[in-house]
Scaffold this motif. Structure first.
Motif, PDB file in Angstrom:
ATOM      1  N   ILE A  30       0.836  -1.201   0.000  1.00  0.00           N
ATOM      2  CA  ILE A  30       0.000   0.000   0.000  1.00  0.00           C
ATOM      3  C   ILE A  30       0.874   1.255   0.000  1.00  0.00           C
ATOM      4  O   ILE A  30       0.613   2.220  -0.734  1.00  0.00           O
ATOM      5  N   GLU A  31       1.932   1.247   0.808  1.00  0.00           N
ATOM      6  CA  GLU A  31       2.847   2.395   0.878  1.00  0.00           C
ATOM      7  C   GLU A  31       3.512   2.641  -0.472  1.00  0.00           C
ATOM      8  O   GLU A  31       3.660   3.793  -0.896  1.00  0.00           O
ATOM      9  N   ARG A  32       3.900   1.578  -1.149  1.00  0.00           N
ATOM     10  CA  ARG A  32       4.541   1.734  -2.464  1.00  0.00           C
ATOM     11  C   ARG A  32       3.599   2.442  -3.442  1.00  0.00           C
ATOM     12  O   ARG A  32       4.013   3.385  -4.133  1.00  0.00           O
ATOM     13  N   GLU A  33       2.351   2.029  -3.480  1.00  0.00           N
ATOM     14  CA  GLU A  33       1.405   2.672  -4.398  1.00  0.00           C
ATOM     15  C   GLU A  33       1.085   4.098  -3.964  1.00  0.00           C
ATOM     16  O   GLU A  33       0.906   4.987  -4.809  1.00  0.00           O
ATOM     17  N   PHE A  34       1.025   4.335  -2.660  1.00  0.00           N
ATOM     18  CA  PHE A  34       0.829   5.700  -2.155  1.00  0.00           C
ATOM     19  C   PHE A  34       1.915   6.619  -2.697  1.00  0.00           C
ATOM     20  O   PHE A  34       1.632   7.701  -3.239  1.00  0.00           O
ATOM     21  N   GLU A  35       3.163   6.205  -2.543  1.00  0.00           N
ATOM     22  CA  GLU A  35       4.280   7.041  -2.985  1.00  0.00           C
ATOM     23  C   GLU A  35       4.248   7.239  -4.499  1.00  0.00           C
ATOM     24  O   GLU A  35       4.535   8.341  -4.995  1.00  0.00           O
ATOM     25  N   GLU A  36       3.911   6.202  -5.253  1.00  0.00           N
ATOM     26  CA  GLU A  36       3.833   6.311  -6.706  1.00  0.00           C
ATOM     27  C   GLU A  36       2.817   7.369  -7.124  1.00  0.00           C
ATOM     28  O   GLU A  36       3.096   8.216  -7.984  1.00  0.00           O
ATOM     29  N   VAL A  37       1.632   7.320  -6.510  1.00  0.00           N
ATOM     30  CA  VAL A  37       0.566   8.244  -6.896  1.00  0.00           C
ATOM     31  C   VAL A  37       0.950   9.680  -6.589  1.00  0.00           C
ATOM     32  O   VAL A  37       0.810  10.582  -7.431  1.00  0.00           O
ATOM     33  N   GLU A  40       3.694  10.896  -8.891  1.00  0.00           N
ATOM     34  CA  GLU A  40       3.159  11.073 -10.245  1.00  0.00           C
ATOM     35  C   GLU A  40       2.382  12.378 -10.349  1.00  0.00           C
ATOM     36  O   GLU A  40       2.493  13.111 -11.341  1.00  0.00           O
ATOM     37  N   GLU A  41       1.594  12.677  -9.323  1.00  0.00           N
ATOM     38  CA  GLU A  41       0.820  13.925  -9.327  1.00  0.00           C
ATOM     39  C   GLU A  41       1.733  15.147  -9.300  1.00  0.00           C
ATOM     40  O   GLU A  41       1.398  16.200  -9.843  1.00  0.00           O
ATOM     41  N   ARG A  42       2.907  15.016  -8.673  1.00  0.00           N
ATOM     42  CA  ARG A  42       3.877  16.126  -8.647  1.00  0.00           C
ATOM     43  C   ARG A  42       4.736  16.133  -9.904  1.00  0.00           C
ATOM     44  O   ARG A  42       5.649  16.953 -10.014  1.00  0.00           O
ATOM     45  N   GLN A  43       4.456  15.202 -10.799  1.00  0.00           N
ATOM     46  CA  GLN A  43       5.211  15.058 -12.051  1.00  0.00           C
ATOM     47  C   GLN A  43       6.704  14.890 -11.777  1.00  0.00           C
ATOM     48  O   GLN A  43       7.564  15.450 -12.456  1.00  0.00           O
ATOM     49  N   GLY A  44       6.982  14.080 -10.745  1.00  0.00           N
ATOM     50  CA  GLY A  44       8.359  13.740 -10.416  1.00  0.00           C
ATOM     51  C   GLY A  44       9.111  14.755  -9.584  1.00  0.00           C
ATOM     52  O   GLY A  44      10.250  14.510  -9.185  1.00  0.00           O
ATOM     53  N   GLN A  45       8.482  15.899  -9.317  1.00  0.00           N
ATOM     54  CA  GLN A  45       9.161  16.924  -8.508  1.00  0.00           C
ATOM     55  C   GLN A  45       9.147  16.529  -7.030  1.00  0.00           C
ATOM     56  O   GLN A  45       8.225  15.853  -6.565  1.00  0.00           O
ATOM     57  N   PRO A  46      10.144  16.945  -6.255  1.00  0.00           N
ATOM     58  CA  PRO A  46      10.136  16.645  -4.817  1.00  0.00           C
ATOM     59  C   PRO A  46       9.025  17.422  -4.116  1.00  0.00           C
ATOM     60  O   PRO A  46       8.590  18.484  -4.591  1.00  0.00           O
ATOM     61  N   PHE A  47       8.570  16.894  -3.003  1.00  0.00           N
ATOM     62  CA  PHE A  47       7.558  17.582  -2.205  1.00  0.00           C
ATOM     63  C   PHE A  47       8.190  18.803  -1.549  1.00  0.00           C
ATOM     64  O   PHE A  47       9.168  18.695  -0.827  1.00  0.00           O
ATOM     65  N   GLY A  48       7.602  19.985  -1.832  1.00  0.00           N
ATOM     66  CA  GLY A  48       8.201  21.234  -1.365  1.00  0.00           C
ATOM     67  C   GLY A  48       8.037  21.489   0.117  1.00  0.00           C
ATOM     68  O   GLY A  48       8.871  22.151   0.734  1.00  0.00           O
ATOM     69  N   GLY A  49       6.931  21.000   0.702  1.00  0.00           N
ATOM     70  CA  GLY A  49       6.715  21.181   2.127  1.00  0.00           C
ATOM     71  C   GLY A  49       6.132  22.510   2.527  1.00  0.00           C
ATOM     72  O   GLY A  49       5.975  22.786   3.718  1.00  0.00           O
ATOM     73  N   GLU A  50       5.787  23.356   1.533  1.00  0.00           N
ATOM     74  CA  GLU A  50       5.197  24.653   1.897  1.00  0.00           C
ATOM     75  C   GLU A  50       3.712  24.557   2.172  1.00  0.00           C
ATOM     76  O   GLU A  50       3.170  25.318   2.974  1.00  0.00           O
ATOM     77  N   LYS A  51       3.035  23.655   1.480  1.00  0.00           N
ATOM     78  CA  LYS A  51       1.610  23.459   1.721  1.00  0.00           C
ATOM     79  C   LYS A  51       1.272  21.987   1.510  1.00  0.00           C
ATOM     80  O   LYS A  51       2.024  21.246   0.883  1.00  0.00           O
ATOM     81  N   ARG A  52       0.150  21.601   2.064  1.00  0.00           N
ATOM     82  CA  ARG A  52      -0.321  20.226   1.959  1.00  0.00           C
ATOM     83  C   ARG A  52      -0.478  19.803   0.506  1.00  0.00           C
ATOM     84  O   ARG A  52      -0.945  20.585  -0.315  1.00  0.00           O
ATOM     85  N   GLN A  53      -0.056  18.580   0.199  1.00  0.00           N
ATOM     86  CA  GLN A  53      -0.397  17.981  -1.089  1.00  0.00           C
ATOM     87  C   GLN A  53      -1.534  17.002  -0.867  1.00  0.00           C
ATOM     88  O   GLN A  53      -1.451  16.131   0.015  1.00  0.00           O
ATOM     89  N   ALA A  54      -2.599  17.137  -1.638  1.00  0.00           N
ATOM     90  CA  ALA A  54      -3.727  16.220  -1.568  1.00  0.00           C
ATOM     91  C   ALA A  54      -4.038  15.724  -2.969  1.00  0.00           C
ATOM     92  O   ALA A  54      -4.002  16.491  -3.928  1.00  0.00           O
ATOM     93  N   THR A 219       6.308  17.739   8.925  1.00  0.00           N
ATOM     94  CA  THR A 219       5.981  18.098   7.554  1.00  0.00           C
ATOM     95  C   THR A 219       6.119  16.866   6.656  1.00  0.00           C
ATOM     96  O   THR A 219       7.113  16.148   6.723  1.00  0.00           O
ATOM     97  N   GLY A 220       5.093  16.634   5.846  1.00  0.00           N
ATOM     98  CA  GLY A 220       5.118  15.493   4.948  1.00  0.00           C
ATOM     99  C   GLY A 220       4.572  14.216   5.553  1.00  0.00           C
ATOM    100  O   GLY A 220       4.745  13.140   4.981  1.00  0.00           O
ATOM    101  N   ARG A 221       3.885  14.323   6.714  1.00  0.00           N
ATOM    102  CA  ARG A 221       3.324  13.096   7.285  1.00  0.00           C
ATOM    103  C   ARG A 221       2.255  12.538   6.345  1.00  0.00           C
ATOM    104  O   ARG A 221       1.490  13.281   5.739  1.00  0.00           O
TER     105      ARG A 221
END
Length: 289
Positions: A30-37, A40-54, A219-221
């Protein structure tokens, strides 16, 4: 299936935690698919941590995640709590930033329409590191109504996220509330609430009218949810669902990297899994796609 005592607990307090409902091996998948999705939504960019990603329609985007929707461990307790003919509403996968203020996800217990959210945390969370806290029994009147001033904090948070504008504060100011002062004279994290500490594999069911929040998380939980509603039986309930559908489509503009024209994936709505197809057909019947 839930025991009679567990059903009574949920109905009384508005939530129930089921420890280790999923095994470590299942959670790894489940974690693997979570991270993939989310990547993919960030188009491969790292999570910036400035605001929530949903990510909305989250569980519909990968096979293992989709399988949770009609898994006996989820589906059968939901049927017990909401009754036959219940609806699939949707899901979201999240990387959180900061605290989550006290709020209910549904504001109208008077309508008598049951709505349940199921939360999966992919990291250990405790009272002081971002686990969910509840105000037990606040899914029912009169306590739910007594706590409505707390929604001012949530409104301030959604304004900061770009989901509402300052006009949304007007009703609270008219009630004599001050956005710069704590509601009830107490800081949010100090209000009485029950902390549901969680390990990966635990699952938390809660009524969406229940007031909940979290504090102290990193951040990023990581957390994702599955959402189910009782089948609407009145036109008022149907109208409320359609209004909620429109608002959730608008919310994605502030929270998602990519935008969708529809709330659900076409492949999901056309699923050959009988339980999913039953719920999808009802959504189409209601005009909520």
């Amino acid at each position: 299936m839930l025991a009679a005592e567990q059903v009574a607990y949920f109905q009384t307090f508005g939530f129930i935690a089921l420890p280790q409902l999923f095994s470590p091996d299942e959670m790894t998948e489940i974690e693997r698919e979570f991270e993939e999705v989310l990547e993919e939504e960030r188009q491969g960019q790292p999570f910036g941590g400035e605001k929530r990603q949903a990510v909305m329609a989250f569980a519909e985007l990968r096979p293992r995640l989709t399988s949770l929707i009609d898994d006996d461990r989820i589906y059968e307790p939901i049927e017990q709590l909401l009754g036959p003919g219940f609806l699939w509403w949707g899901s979201d996968g999240n990387l959180y930033v900061g605290d989550t203020t006290w709020h209910p996800d549904a504001p109208d217990p008077e309508m008598g329409h049951g709505r349940i959210k199921i939360a999966f945390y992919l990291d250990p969370v405790t009272r002081d590191t971002g686990c969910i806290r509840f105000i037990p029994g606040s899914h029912r009147l009169p306590l739910h109504a007594d706590l409505r001033p707390l929604r001012m904090w949530r409104t301030l948070q959604t304004i900061a996220e770009g989901r509402q504008n300052e006009e949304a504060l007007k009703p609270y100011i008219e009630q004599g509330l001050d956005p710069d002062k704590p509601v009830f004279g107490v800081e949010q994290a100090d209000l009485p609430g029950y902390a549901v500490e969680s390990q990966p594999g635990d699952v938390v069911f809660f009524e969406q009218h229940l007031y909940h929040g979290s504090w102290g998380g990193r951040t990023g939980r990581r957390m994702f949810t599955l959402n189910y509603f009782a089948d609407p039986t009145t036109q008022e309930q149907v109208d409320a669902l359609k209004d909620m559908h429109q608002k959730s489509m608008g919310a994605q503009q502030a929270l998602q990297y990519r935008q969708r024209e529809h709330a659900h994936e076409e492949a999901f709505l056309d699923s050959d899994r009988p339980r999913i197809r039953r719920m999808a057909d009802r959504l189409r019947e209601l005009g909520i796609e």
